[in-house]
Design an enzyme around this catalytic site. Structure first.
Site, mmCIF file in Angstrom:
data_model
loop_
_atom_site.group_PDB
_atom_site.id
_atom_site.type_symbol
_atom_site.label_atom_id
_atom_site.label_comp_id
_atom_site.label_asym_id
_atom_site.label_seq_id
_atom_site.Cartn_x
_atom_site.Cartn_y
_atom_site.Cartn_z
ATOM 1 N N GLY A 1 0.831 -1.200 0.000
ATOM 2 C CA GLY A 1 0.000 0.000 0.000
ATOM 3 C C GLY A 1 0.863 1.245 0.000
ATOM 4 O O GLY A 1 1.983 1.236 -0.511
ATOM 5 N N GLU A 2 0.327 2.331 0.554
ATOM 6 C CA GLU A 2 0.990 3.636 0.670
ATOM 7 C C GLU A 2 1.545 4.168 -0.646
ATOM 8 O O GLU A 2 2.490 4.954 -0.668
ATOM 9 C CB GLU A 2 2.069 3.615 1.763
ATOM 10 C CG GLU A 2 3.291 2.756 1.531
ATOM 11 C CD GLU A 2 4.218 2.644 2.755
ATOM 12 O OE1 GLU A 2 5.452 2.772 2.572
ATOM 13 O OE2 GLU A 2 3.707 2.402 3.863
ATOM 14 N N ALA A 3 0.965 3.732 -1.768
ATOM 15 C CA ALA A 3 1.356 4.154 -3.125
ATOM 16 C C ALA A 3 2.723 3.630 -3.547
ATOM 17 O O ALA A 3 3.302 4.118 -4.523
ATOM 18 C CB ALA A 3 1.315 5.670 -3.275
#
Length: 338
Positions: free
Chosen positions: A303-305
């Site tokens: 996640g978190e780009a």
């Protein structure tokens, strides 16, 4: 772009800008004229054409790339669906701000400007197994936060998230959108054992059963089963579309957040690329349902780009070859062997 009501939200999903065929035709013709067999750069060629059409530039650019990471907390965590407590969301936001997370390193390397936007972390959404996750006012506020965070001059937008419990929300959104059983959409998230995975699946199925009859459109889908950070991603996707900014979605959660828009606007994700195929099992089903082809498959699920930032480097490669290569005519190279 005001999101003051459900009507405002649904209104901005109408008459969406589309890709400009004159620029995609130019880019396709240029690709075919470059010193290589036609189609030999595969996905890189497709990406350059995609970028030209959305940026409406013969030579698209990546001079200003914005990476937005939205953070939110979920009331459904009280159901025991995560291996981590909700306090971790705020702790990770601080880690982002201190420069210690994976996304900090990847944005530095790929040339993206990172902005982290926490959304009422001290006030989790409602437990959507018992009530809608958000009121209309709360959802509008989250959508607005996402839209307002998008720099209108950006050449490309990367979208990520942080939020303990948000794979549960992503699975619920996906199940409500596309059907199937809960097992198709529910994964281990932050690392659940088998018993808790089965419990998480039951929680998702319970939530969708509770709300399904009330989900008439994208607004209600997000309000009932989403989270603040997922709603903010949806708001950012809409704002990017109206500003003709190409979007790189990250993994399962950001893709599910964006996918919520297709309930009311089937073509609303035409300006989006899925950056990578997450290990979360629901993501494969989701990208197939959306008809998307992820740029990368690296067995990531952070996640978190993080996947979007890695895919940005592939996008830079696509534009470097497209803009920098010589044509057969310029290089005085014969197109065929006599």
């Amino acid at each position: 772009m005001p999101f003051n009501s459900r009507e405002d939200f649904l209104s901005v999903l109408t008459n969406l800008p589309t890709t400009d065929k004159s620029y995609t035709d130019f880019a396709r013709h240029r690709q075919d004229s470059l010193t290589k067999p036609q189609g030999s750069l595969g996905k890189l060629e497709e990406l350059s054409i995609f970028m030209a059409g959305w940026q409406t530039r013969e030579f698209p650019r990546l001079e200003k790339v914005s990476c937005l990471v939205f953070a939110g907390n979920h009331g459904v965590v009280s159901q025991g669906i995560s291996a981590y407590p909700p306090e971790v969301t705020a702790q990770m936001v601080q880690n982002f701000k201190n420069g210690g997370a994976a996304i900090n390193q990847l944005c530095t390397l790929s040339g993206a400007e990172l902005k982290v936007i926490p959304l009422d972390l001290d006030r989790p959404t409602g437990d959507f197994t018992e009530e809608p996750a958000m009121s209309e006012e709360e959802l509008c506020k989250a959508l607005q936060a996402g839209a307002d965070a998008v720099p209108t001059e950006a050449d490309c937008l990367l979208l990520g998230e942080m939020g303990i419990g948000n794979t549960t929300s992503a699975a619920a959104l996906s199940l409500a959108l596309f059907g199937g059983g809960g097992q198709q959409w529910v994964g281990r998230g932050t690392g659940l054992e088998d018993e808790k995975l089965a419990h998480k699946t039951a929680v998702v199925e319970k939530a969708v059963k509770l709300h399904q009859s009330g989900i008439a459109d994208s607004f209600e889908l997000l309000r009932r089963l989403g989270g603040r950070e997922l709603a903010a991603i949806a708001g950012a996707v809409i704002a990017a579309r109206h500003n003709r900014i190409p979007v790189l979605l990250d993994g399962f959660i950001s893709t599910a957040a964006a996918a919520s828009l297709i309930r009311s606007a089937p073509d609303s994700l035409d300006h989006c690329q899925v950056s990578h195929l997450s290990v979360e099992p629901g993501h494969r089903h989701l990208v197939e349902a959306l008809g998307k082809s992820p740029i990368l498959q690296l067995d990531m699920r952070l996640g978190e780009a993080s996947g979007a930032a890695v895919a940005l480097m592939i996008l830079r490669a696509a534009l470097a070859t497209y803009s920098g290569m010589a044509s057969f005519e310029e290089a005085h190279v014969s197109r065929s062997v006599q």
